[in-house]
Design an enzyme around this catalytic site. Structure first.
Site, PDB file in Angstrom:
ATOM      1  CG  ASP A 118      -1.742   1.162   1.435  1.00 32.65           C
ATOM      2  OD1 ASP A 118      -2.299   1.642   0.423  1.00 32.65           O
ATOM      3  OD2 ASP A 118      -1.877   1.633   2.582  1.00 32.65           O
ATOM      4  CG  ASP A 144      -2.112   7.221   0.374  1.00 31.91           C
ATOM      5  OD1 ASP A 144      -1.274   8.074   0.062  1.00 31.91           O
ATOM      6  OD2 ASP A 144      -3.062   6.891  -0.361  1.00 31.91           O
TER       7      ASP A 144
END
Lengths: 178, 178
Positions: free
Chosen positions: B7, B9
């Site tokens: 991922d 963020d």
């Protein structure tokens, strides 16, 4: 609920028609779809025009207004009632297409939520039961059941379950237990 | 080769720091990361500022210059030698982030090819062995092994294999047969 991934270019959107239109207009040519059986546009055009052929795709507006493939909206709307439908498009080799593809999908397929869009490169990353795609190499990398959506360039490909149009897609999934 | 999805963020990029910086600057506040244990920024700010909190994310430049999480570059570079590394980021709820995220990845992680970027929504679509993510709901939807990357908002979450920083990620995968 079974999951179907659907490719955009040459499956939902008539990308080839727009590419051909820009090519013919720019070079005052009249290459037709019929000349592209078993071949990509790159293969039937002179070497010194390859850079421009690529530049058409990189233009900010190329992916903004592509024509719909006939039946795509109706059949996909119907399929979303029985299947979990995702859009899986190879966008990473043409980064300028990211925004236009997003807007095109929202405009023409408002019944598919953006959380079901997948902008990717290698389609081996998709976890789904089905993938509808016009590129044999995408189907080879996919681990579920692939459906080859007919396009001029893939007409000679064998060994795939082939769908020639969106009516064929509807017929295929009508026989699948969701 | 085993596949790891990462991922962006709050895992690769310090999105929260930038969100907090813009919030504090705009409202002349001094909310700190320490106040966000177990909570999202939305939960500790007044109701009449929620629209602005969202507007920060929609700004064209928000995702353009996020700070790197310490160690992310070095550890990921190392991991790409033993694993098939994909970046899987939820970009579809903030369409303005598509271009900036692409450029940010190219700038800071040039050793990961764009064909390994996946801009998606629901992460159930990922076919991979591992997912490193700060959102418990993403790990719940993922069918492989999830690693919860610690962030203020998830510190109270239990039942996950947790990594507190990129050194923890390196240590975890050092023990995994690639």
């Amino acid at each position: 609920m079974q999951r179907i991934c659907v490719d955009m270019d040459e499956v939902m959107a008539d990308t080839l028609a727009e590419h051909l239109r820009r090519y013919n207009e720019t070079f005052d040519e009249s290459v037709s779809v019929d000349e592209l059986t078993g071949k990509a546009l790159w293969e039937v055009t002179p070497a010194d025009r390859q850079a421009q052929l690529r530049a058409f795709l990189d233009a900010e507006d190329f992916f903004e207004d592509l024509a719909l493939m006939p039946g795509a909206q109706e059949v996909l709307k119907h399929l979303t009632q029985r299947f979990d439908v995702y859009i899986a498009t190879q966008a990473m080799t043409v980064p300028n297409s990211l925004g236009p593809k997003y807007r095109w999908l929202q405009r023409h397929f408002p019944f598919i939520p953006p959380t079901n869009y997948v902008f990717c490169g290698n389609k081996c990353i998709l976890r789904a039961d089905y993938l509808i795609d016009d590129l044999p190499r995408n189907l080879q990398r996919f681990e579920g059941k692939g459906l080859l959506y007919s396009a001029p360039h893939n007409l000679a490909a064998t060994g795939y379950t082939r769908v020639n149009n969106w009516q064929d897609v509807a017929d295929f999934f009508a026989k699948v237990k969701a």
